[in-house]
Scaffold this active site. Sequence first.
Site, short mmCIF file in Angstrom:
data_model
loop_
_atom_site.label_atom_id
_atom_site.label_comp_id
_atom_site.label_asym_id
_atom_site.label_seq_id
_atom_site.Cartn_x
_atom_site.Cartn_y
_atom_site.Cartn_z
N GLU A 110 -7.53 4.87 6.95
CA GLU A 110 -7.38 5.94 6.65
C GLU A 110 -8.34 6.59 6.12
O GLU A 110 -9.28 7.94 6.45
CB GLU A 110 -6.10 6.64 5.91
CG GLU A 110 -5.05 6.11 7.13
CD GLU A 110 -3.33 5.18 6.52
OE1 GLU A 110 -3.22 5.54 5.15
OE2 GLU A 110 -2.65 4.98 7.01
N SER A 137 2.50 -1.58 10.30
CA SER A 137 4.59 -2.39 10.78
C SER A 137 4.66 -3.45 10.55
O SER A 137 5.91 -3.84 11.21
CB SER A 137 4.21 -1.81 12.23
OG SER A 137 4.74 -0.07 12.25
N LYS A 184 0.21 4.47 -0.65
CA LYS A 184 -0.37 5.64 0.19
C LYS A 184 -0.35 6.77 -0.99
O LYS A 184 0.37 6.14 -2.12
CB LYS A 184 -0.34 5.95 1.48
CG LYS A 184 -0.61 4.55 2.39
CD LYS A 184 0.20 4.56 3.67
CE LYS A 184 -0.53 3.98 4.88
NZ LYS A 184 -0.30 3.35 5.94
N ASN A 207 0.74 -1.29 -0.09
CA ASN A 207 0.19 0.06 -0.40
C ASN A 207 0.98 1.11 0.54
O ASN A 207 1.62 1.95 0.67
CB ASN A 207 -1.18 0.16 0.95
CG ASN A 207 -1.53 1.60 1.33
OD1 ASN A 207 -1.79 1.73 0.57
ND2 ASN A 207 -2.66 1.45 2.42
N GLU A 210 -5.40 -5.72 10.44
CA GLU A 210 -4.78 -4.12 10.46
C GLU A 210 -5.02 -3.19 12.03
O GLU A 210 -5.75 -2.63 11.54
CB GLU A 210 -4.80 -3.08 9.24
CG GLU A 210 -4.33 -3.63 8.06
CD GLU A 210 -3.80 -2.61 7.44
OE1 GLU A 210 -2.72 -2.36 7.00
OE2 GLU A 210 -4.43 -1.38 6.42
N GLY A 219 1.19 1.85 10.64
CA GLY A 219 2.65 3.31 10.64
C GLY A 219 2.91 4.09 11.77
O GLY A 219 4.21 5.24 12.08
N HIS A 239 -9.79 0.93 4.62
CA HIS A 239 -8.14 1.22 5.17
C HIS A 239 -9.08 2.05 6.42
O HIS A 239 -9.08 3.35 6.30
CB HIS A 239 -7.29 1.82 4.02
CG HIS A 239 -5.60 1.74 5.05
ND1 HIS A 239 -6.08 3.21 5.37
CD2 HIS A 239 -5.13 1.00 4.67
CE1 HIS A 239 -4.43 2.79 6.52
NE2 HIS A 239 -4.02 1.56 6.11
P1 PGA Z 1 2.52 -0.10 7.49
O1 PGA Z 1 0.84 0.34 7.19
O2 PGA Z 1 3.19 -0.86 6.82
O3 PGA Z 1 3.06 1.53 7.50
O4 PGA Z 1 1.99 0.36 8.98
C1 PGA Z 1 0.52 -0.09 6.69
C2 PGA Z 1 -1.10 -0.21 5.99
O5 PGA Z 1 -1.56 1.13 6.54
O6 PGA Z 1 -1.76 -0.77 5.61
#
Ligand code: PGA
Length: 246
Positions: free
Chosen positions: A94, A204, A10, A8, A162, A168, A92
């Site tokens: 976000e 992460s 983003k 992903n 997730e 993140g 997601h």
């Molecule tokens: P990350 O993001 O690996 O940077 O924690 C995962 C995601 O948002 O799908």
Amino acid sequence: MARIFAANWKLNKSPREAREFLEGLKNQVPSGAEVLIFPSAPCWEAVAPFLKGPSLGWGAQNIWQEAQGAFTGENSAAVLKELGGGFALVGHSERRQIFGEQNDLLNRKVRFLQSSGLVPVLCVGETLEQRERGETNSVLESQLSAGLKEVATASRMIVAYEPVWAIGTGRVAEPAQVHEAHKLIRGWLDGAGFKGSQILYGGSAKADNAGELGRIENVDGFLIGGASLDVASFVSLIKNGLGVSA
Ligand code: PGA
């Protein structure tokens, strides 16, 4: 079944950077891995030629639940299909938190993707406050039952667990937490008829934790943000997640 490594990206990478990444990735994907790339929409056309074949795919980070019309700023499933994309993330955290997307909207997106012949990747996960209040299981169940309401069980379905607090943040979920959440999701999916769906872990995920997390029952792959932006870290995560030596 191949293990999924979904990147992903983003709101990162330009079309030029996307091409450079995929040039670098060429011939480096070990067998046993299915690599899916989720770039921002302006990069769709750039990634398409690189991601053909049975173990490679790509998709949208977000799709509107109608193919066309007066929906300023949105992404079209019809365009995604025309360019050769096959997948789309839905829900997601976000999208849920920053853009306020709620379960009923996400359900419409899942159903629209299915009817468009695209594979939804439905993301679910609890916030830290919900985990601390002991609500993790009920949050996951309600996100699954709302998100997959009246969704056909025969088509391919991918679910990503997730935990919001792990995205993140560098704070990865404990193996026992991942084990429990994936077991619950598998049980829910089996009970609702979604046999053979794949369940990804995201939050992460990195080369140095993918080995341990990848061995947990019901972890069928990863949804990766930060560690998917660089070819070397993405490839080492894939190798560790597959358990093949680097
Ligand atoms: P990350 O993001 O690996 O940077 O924690 C995962 C995601 O948002 O799908």
